[in-house]
Design an enzyme around this catalytic site. Structure first.
Site, mmCIF file in Angstrom:
data_model
loop_
_atom_site.group_PDB
_atom_site.id
_atom_site.type_symbol
_atom_site.label_atom_id
_atom_site.label_comp_id
_atom_site.label_asym_id
_atom_site.label_seq_id
_atom_site.Cartn_x
_atom_site.Cartn_y
_atom_site.Cartn_z
ATOM 1 N N TYR A 239 -0.343 -2.540 -1.101
ATOM 2 C CA TYR A 239 -1.445 -3.094 -0.827
ATOM 3 C C TYR A 239 -2.255 -3.718 -2.133
ATOM 4 O O TYR A 239 -2.217 -2.878 -3.002
ATOM 5 C CB TYR A 239 -2.280 -1.901 -0.359
ATOM 6 C CG TYR A 239 -2.081 -1.658 1.170
ATOM 7 C CD1 TYR A 239 -2.170 -2.499 2.098
ATOM 8 C CD2 TYR A 239 -1.787 -0.356 1.475
ATOM 9 C CE1 TYR A 239 -1.812 -2.131 3.206
ATOM 10 C CE2 TYR A 239 -1.548 0.129 2.654
ATOM 11 C CZ TYR A 239 -1.393 -0.858 3.811
ATOM 12 O OH TYR A 239 -1.089 -0.595 5.149
ATOM 13 N N ASP A 267 -0.138 -8.376 5.977
ATOM 14 C CA ASP A 267 -0.629 -8.382 7.588
ATOM 15 C C ASP A 267 -2.141 -7.661 7.508
ATOM 16 O O ASP A 267 -2.274 -7.216 8.595
ATOM 17 C CB ASP A 267 0.559 -8.074 8.352
ATOM 18 C CG ASP A 267 0.835 -6.591 8.113
ATOM 19 O OD1 ASP A 267 0.278 -5.866 7.321
ATOM 20 O OD2 ASP A 267 1.719 -6.373 8.959
ATOM 21 N N HIS A 360 3.129 -4.556 11.528
ATOM 22 C CA HIS A 360 2.436 -3.116 11.074
ATOM 23 C C HIS A 360 2.706 -1.988 12.014
ATOM 24 O O HIS A 360 1.617 -1.275 12.087
ATOM 25 C CB HIS A 360 0.995 -3.474 10.648
ATOM 26 C CG HIS A 360 0.444 -2.534 9.474
ATOM 27 N ND1 HIS A 360 0.352 -3.221 8.169
ATOM 28 C CD2 HIS A 360 0.209 -1.490 9.258
ATOM 29 C CE1 HIS A 360 -0.126 -2.326 7.276
ATOM 30 N NE2 HIS A 360 -0.153 -1.149 7.934
#
Length: 506
Positions: A239, A267, A360
């Site tokens: 991330y 995403d 995800h």
């Protein structure tokens, strides 16, 4: 002169700082001033204001999260643990019942498939952990579609081939693996088991499977790498932090530690609304301190575990940032969360090593298509636009979401995927049975691969080709398929808002 060593603070001093105006907490024997984190209200922090928060902190934060994210002046030094007020842990009747159910788990020999781990986990996991692991975005349509999409793909087996010996090993980014799968990144492993992600590391080593380490692991990154066996291949899911210096440090440290691939999550500019997880926050009583200060309904009751750990993620990430990533690392770069062929094509043109076609796990945008459906359009369009054929060594396609059987994986491989990421089933396995559960899950998959390779007439992964599947119905979302009873039994229907129980005045 050496640096002055701070005398330990007393528990009594820490206990005075238990309000919105001044909030100190203790984690692992050290005191931190977390007042600045209280904007918008945080029940969980205020609950432990002036007390030892370690037990609540550990399952949902990596050990270094508080030290990395708080400025040094907020690190107030050690505390004399002998003087600290102990947080009384009350075992509720519900928790006693859960522990009894845990004792009643069937032996691993009775677990026949990955659905079984989920069925047991649902009964024996703490409610908060189950809500976090199982939840998905909005109406959870995409969560279910991820699995259902595989049921619109049917096999066209080949016969009369010598399948005495079948070999389903393959390579991912140039690294051998015993099966065309990898353990994809899933956050907060300690919610399900005290050893968290280490269960995955150890089982992956035993089965020669690649583990993708999550940014939001409960275990420290270095702890996970230290628990790997010599030569064990690991990837990192990233991330991207708003503070690029933090991201650069993490990426370069990972490369130094031998990580073989960087999977950049693309995403999640904002985390989706995972209502099962969010609804968990409605249950707890407000601490007196919160009620006292909650003048305009400021207490944020809608976060859930996911929101609590993800505020650092940069919503400003864009294509032009990929050049910077190439400048800071030599690791292959893969974009995780690509959801259409146009973006897969752009990733190829920008020199990425591959993409993960993923929504995800259905946890971000509801009504996003399944990874395996996107796979079909990506293979077709990149063939048409750039003359590529798949699987492709130079630009690898991965899929994740909804996989429960080796047949799901083989369908994706036949359609052009290099390998498939599996996440939740391994969480359910270790939440129910620890490392032995993950070991058993990988053994089950191994046995399923061996049988199904024979039944479709493929002796090696290279023989699992497009002609072995019929995917003509993949884009027809209303097509009738036989009901999948095992999956349906494990799926927990979402709850609407409930009336509070009224107490009789008589």
């Amino acid at each position: 002169m050496g640096a002055t060593v701070k005398a330990p603070l007393s528990g009594q001093e820490v206990a005075k700082h238990n309000s919105r105006e001044s909030c100190w907490i203790i984690v692992h024997g050290n005191v931190y001033d977390v007042t600045e984190f209280l904007d918008g209200g945080s029940k969980i922090i205020l609950k432990y204001a002036g007390k030892d928060a370690t037990a609540e902190y550990d399952p949902i934060h990596p050990p270094n999260a508080i030290t990395d994210n708080l400025p040094p002046e907020k690190h107030l030094g050690p505390v004399d643990l002998g003087t600290v007020q102990k947080v009384e842990v009350k075992i509720t009747d519900e928790e006693k019942a859960r522990l009894e159910r845990f004792k009643s788990r069937p032996p691993l020999s009775e677990i026949l498939n990955l659905h079984d781990f989920e069925a047991i986990a649902r009964r024996v996991m703490p409610e908060k952990a189950w809500a976090y692991y199982s939840s998905a975005a909005d109406d959870e349509i995409t969560l279910r579609e991820n699995h259902a999409a595989y049921h619109r793909i049917w096999f066209r087996p080949r016969i009369l081939r010598d399948v005495t010996h079948v070999d389903f090993s393959t390579s991912i980014l140039g690294h051998r693996t015993s099966m065309p799968i990898y353990i994809t990144a899933t956050a907060l492993g300690k919610l399900g088991h005290p050893d968290g992600e280490l269960n995955l590391t150890r089982a992956a080593a035993k089965h020669n499977i690649i583990q993708m380490i999550p940014t939001l692991a409960s275990c420290a990154f270095d702890e996970i790498v230290d628990n790997a066996q010599p030569g064990q291949v690991q990837f990192l899911q990233l991330y991207v932090n708003k503070d690029r210096a933090i991201t650069k440090r993490l990426v370069q440290h990972a490369e130094l530690r031998g990580i073989k691939g960087l999977f950049i999550t693309v995403d999640a500019p904002q985390l989706g609304r995972r209502e099962k997880d969010m609804r968990m926050k409605f249950e707890a009583e407000d601490p007196a301190e919160v009620s006292k200060n909650d003048k305009q309904g400021e207490v944020d009751r809608s976060q859930g575990a996911a929101r609590a750990i993800s505020s650092f993620i940069d919503p400003g990430l864009q294509w032009s940032d990929l050049k910077w990533f190439k400048s800071i690392t030599k690791m292959p770069l893969i974009l995780k969360g690509v959801q259409c062929w146009e973006d897969a094509l752009e990733a190829y043109d920008q020199g990425m090593a591959g993409v993960v076609l993923s929504n995800h796990g259905g946890r971000q945008l509801d009504f996003a298509k399944s990874g395996v459906e996107i796979l079909i359009e990506v293979v077709e369009k990149l063939g048409e636009k750039r003359g590529l054929s798949f699987p492709n060594e130079k630009f690898q396609l991965f899929v994740d979401g909804g996989v429960r059987r080796a047949t799901d994986v083989l369908k994706a491989v036949a359609l052009g995927a290099t390998a498939v990421g599996i996440g939740r089933p391994f969480l359910y396995a270790f939440s129910s049975y620890g490392q032995e559960g993950v070991d058993a899950a990988l053994t089950i998959l191994h046995d399923e691969f061996e049988m199904n390779m024979r039944l479709i007439g493929a002796r090696t992964i290279k023989e699992v080709v497009r002609g072995m599947v019929d995917a003509s119905n993949i884009h027809t979302h209303t097509v009738a398929v036989p009901e999948d009873s095992l999956y349906r039994l494990n799926y927990e229907i979402m709850q609407s808002a409930q009336l509070r129980e009224s107490k009789s005045k008589l």
